[in-house]
Design a protein around this motif. Structure first.
Motif, PDB file in Angstrom:
ATOM      1  N   SER A 145       0.628  -0.920  -0.272  1.00 12.79           N
ATOM      2  CA  SER A 145       0.231   0.329   0.028  1.00 12.79           C
ATOM      3  C   SER A 145       1.164   1.318  -0.003  1.00 12.79           C
ATOM      4  CB  SER A 145      -1.041   0.195   1.411  1.00 12.79           C
ATOM      5  OG  SER A 145      -1.628   1.260   0.976  1.00 12.79           O
ATOM      6  N   GLU A 188       4.855   3.858   2.715  1.00 11.89           N
ATOM      7  CA  GLU A 188       4.941   2.765   1.875  1.00 11.89           C
ATOM      8  C   GLU A 188       5.007   1.750   3.041  1.00 11.89           C
ATOM      9  OE1 GLU A 188       7.806   2.244  -1.107  1.00 11.89           O
ATOM     10  OE2 GLU A 188       6.288   3.236  -2.770  1.00 11.89           O
ATOM     11  N   GLU A 189       3.733   0.649   3.198  1.00 15.62           N
ATOM     12  CA  GLU A 189       4.393  -0.330   4.176  1.00 15.62           C
ATOM     13  C   GLU A 189       5.724  -1.267   4.181  1.00 15.62           C
ATOM     14  OE1 GLU A 189       1.014  -2.902   4.109  1.00 15.62           O
ATOM     15  OE2 GLU A 189      -0.171  -2.206   2.807  1.00 15.62           O
ATOM     16  N   THR A 210       2.237   0.429  12.734  1.00 14.04           N
ATOM     17  CA  THR A 210       1.443   0.068  12.453  1.00 14.04           C
ATOM     18  C   THR A 210       0.049  -1.042  13.586  1.00 14.04           C
ATOM     19  OG1 THR A 210       2.008  -2.261  11.463  1.00 14.04           O
ATOM     20  CG2 THR A 210       2.061  -0.007  10.024  1.00 14.04           C
ATOM     21  N   GLY A 244      -3.292   1.588   5.682  1.00 10.12           N
ATOM     22  CA  GLY A 244      -2.117   1.298   5.798  1.00 10.12           C
ATOM     23  C   GLY A 244      -1.624   0.714   7.580  1.00 10.12           C
ATOM     24  N   LEU A 254       4.709   1.755   8.953  1.00 11.94           N
ATOM     25  CA  LEU A 254       4.606   2.915   7.525  1.00 11.94           C
ATOM     26  C   LEU A 254       6.128   3.658   7.705  1.00 11.94           C
ATOM     27  CD1 LEU A 254       1.018   3.703   7.084  1.00 11.94           C
ATOM     28  CD2 LEU A 254       1.944   2.478   5.922  1.00 11.94           C
TER      29      LEU A 254
END
Length: 173
Positions: free
Chosen positions: A2, A146-147, A171, A79, A152
């Motif tokens: 993601s 971005e994951e 997360t 995310g 993230l």
């Protein structure tokens, strides 16, 4: 994987004003967050045309027509992270952190200052992507997250791709 792109302070009557890496990020991200001050419905609609999923709030410089279409604040979950989005809050970093805590957020996204910044508080990350189009003496900016495993990872970049800052957010997984 993601990808989340974050913008603020477009300040345009003619369009989205996206160029280079900023345009690519808006076009390819699964989710785009905008912290207000499109200024015109033309700019808002241009963003909507570039993004698959746009989550935006209005800012103090937005026209009445933009204000009618967007909330003052919102929460976006993406995310594995909860984002509280607003254009600005009274009380500086403390006011933004309180806003985030009241919404059980991991990240508070704000704009208004046109200054890209990342501030880590005890319980919430304060992220201002800056302005990609009207930096007003600051570096132009936008953010991409971005994951990466259980977090993230993010960067604030200039539209030409120059790195401004790096950060990470755990997360909720």
């Amino acid at each position: 994987m993601s990808t989340i792109a974050i913008f603020s302070d477009t300040h345009s009557s003619g369009g989205h004003e996206l160029t280079g890496d900023a345009l690519e990020a808006a076009q390819t991200a699964e989710i785009v967050i905008h912290a207000g001050d499109f200024t015109s419905t033309t700019a808002l609609e241009a963003f909507q045309n570039e993004c698959d999923r746009l989550f935006a709030v209005h800012g103090n410089a937005d026209s009445a027509a933009v204000r009618e279409r967007l909330p003052t604040a919102r929460v976006v979950e993406a995310g594995g992270v909860r984002f509280a989005v607003t254009h600005r809050r009274e009380g500086g970093a403390t006011g933004l952190a309180m806003f985030g805590r009241s919404r059980d957020a991991d990240v508070v996204v704000s704009g208004h200052s046109h200054r890209p910044s990342v501030v880590e508080t005890d319980d919430v990350l304060l992220l201002n992507p800056g302005s990609h189009a009207q930096p007003r003496g600051n570096r132009p900016g936008f953010a991409v997250l971005e994951e990466a495993g259980d977090e993230l990872v993010g960067e604030i970049r200039e539209p030409d791709g120059t790195l401004v800052a790096e950060f990470a957010v755990a997360t909720r997984g």
